[in-house]
Design a protein around this motif. Structure first.
Motif, PDB file in Angstrom:
ATOM      1  N   CYS A  80      15.240 -14.857 -22.363  1.00 51.79           N
ATOM      2  CA  CYS A  80      14.457 -13.732 -21.864  1.00 51.79           C
ATOM      3  C   CYS A  80      13.600 -14.178 -20.683  1.00 51.79           C
ATOM      4  O   CYS A  80      12.974 -15.244 -20.714  1.00 51.79           O
ATOM      5  N   TRP A  81      13.584 -13.368 -19.636  1.00 49.43           N
ATOM      6  CA  TRP A  81      12.787 -13.639 -18.444  1.00 49.43           C
ATOM      7  C   TRP A  81      11.845 -12.474 -18.175  1.00 49.43           C
ATOM      8  O   TRP A  81      12.246 -11.305 -18.254  1.00 49.43           O
ATOM      9  N   LYS A  92      12.847 -14.419 -28.553  1.00 47.44           N
ATOM     10  CA  LYS A  92      13.941 -15.351 -28.822  1.00 47.44           C
ATOM     11  C   LYS A  92      15.318 -14.700 -28.839  1.00 47.44           C
ATOM     12  O   LYS A  92      16.319 -15.367 -28.675  1.00 47.44           O
ATOM     13  N   THR A  93      15.375 -13.383 -29.052  1.00 50.05           N
ATOM     14  CA  THR A  93      16.672 -12.713 -29.109  1.00 50.05           C
ATOM     15  C   THR A  93      16.783 -11.693 -27.985  1.00 50.05           C
ATOM     16  O   THR A  93      15.771 -11.212 -27.452  1.00 50.05           O
ATOM     17  N   GLN A  94      18.021 -11.341 -27.649  1.00 46.43           N
ATOM     18  CA  GLN A  94      18.244 -10.355 -26.594  1.00 46.43           C
ATOM     19  C   GLN A  94      17.650  -9.003 -26.991  1.00 46.43           C
ATOM     20  O   GLN A  94      17.076  -8.308 -26.163  1.00 46.43           O
ATOM     21  N   GLN A  95      17.752  -8.653 -28.243  1.00 42.53           N
ATOM     22  CA  GLN A  95      17.223  -7.378 -28.724  1.00 42.53           C
ATOM     23  C   GLN A  95      15.701  -7.316 -28.544  1.00 42.53           C
ATOM     24  O   GLN A  95      15.170  -6.311 -28.079  1.00 42.53           O
ATOM     25  N   ASP A  96      14.995  -8.380 -28.913  1.00 45.56           N
ATOM     26  CA  ASP A  96      13.538  -8.409 -28.746  1.00 45.56           C
ATOM     27  C   ASP A  96      13.160  -8.337 -27.268  1.00 45.56           C
ATOM     28  O   ASP A  96      12.196  -7.677 -26.888  1.00 45.56           O
ATOM     29  N   SER A 108      19.108 -13.184 -19.391  1.00 43.68           N
ATOM     30  CA  SER A 108      20.048 -13.768 -18.440  1.00 43.68           C
ATOM     31  C   SER A 108      19.953 -15.287 -18.461  1.00 43.68           C
ATOM     32  O   SER A 108      18.974 -15.850 -18.944  1.00 43.68           O
ATOM     33  N   THR A 109      20.953 -15.928 -17.872  1.00 44.30           N
ATOM     34  CA  THR A 109      20.859 -17.360 -17.616  1.00 44.30           C
ATOM     35  C   THR A 109      20.081 -17.533 -16.321  1.00 44.30           C
ATOM     36  O   THR A 109      19.979 -16.598 -15.513  1.00 44.30           O
ATOM     37  N   GLU A 110      19.534 -18.712 -16.105  1.00 45.00           N
ATOM     38  CA  GLU A 110      18.758 -18.940 -14.887  1.00 45.00           C
ATOM     39  C   GLU A 110      19.624 -18.820 -13.635  1.00 45.00           C
ATOM     40  O   GLU A 110      19.197 -18.276 -12.627  1.00 45.00           O
TER      41      GLU A 110
END
Length: 104
Positions: free
Chosen positions: A27-28, A90-94, A53-55
């Protein structure tokens, strides 16, 4: 010669392993500062949003998002992005559960 080849192969394998671990999606927190300049005066609006996303793909992900599209540069308007890891999600959903916030 055989020992040298094995040593080079080992170093290359370790390099690939470490490189793949550092470019995982996370998460960013992105702050898009849009500055409007007219007749010597300027005003700024900051939109804070979160992306997963990835950096290495972060810039493309921002530009493809609806926020990235809506705050694009036009005549008299400039946009800068500040990107920081949002390690508390920590998760995409959060991460994606956070709605964009605008500050003027």
């Amino acid at each position: 010669m055989k020992k040298t080849f094995i040593a080079v192969a080992l170093v290359a394998t370790m390099g690939l392993a470490f490189a793949s671990c550092t470019n995982k999606a996370k998460c960013w927190k992105v702050e898009a500062k849009q500055t409007v300049s007219m007749e010597g005066e300027s005003d700024a609006m900051i939109t804070t949003f979160y992306v997963w996303s990835t950096e290495s793909e972060l810039d493309a992900t921002i530009k493809a998002s609806s926020i990235g599209i809506s705050v694009g540069d036009v005549g008299g308007v400039s946009t800068t992005y500040t990107k920081t890891p949002a390690d508390e999600f920590k998760t995409q959903q959060d991460c994606m559960a956070n709605p964009p916030q605008m500050n003027m």
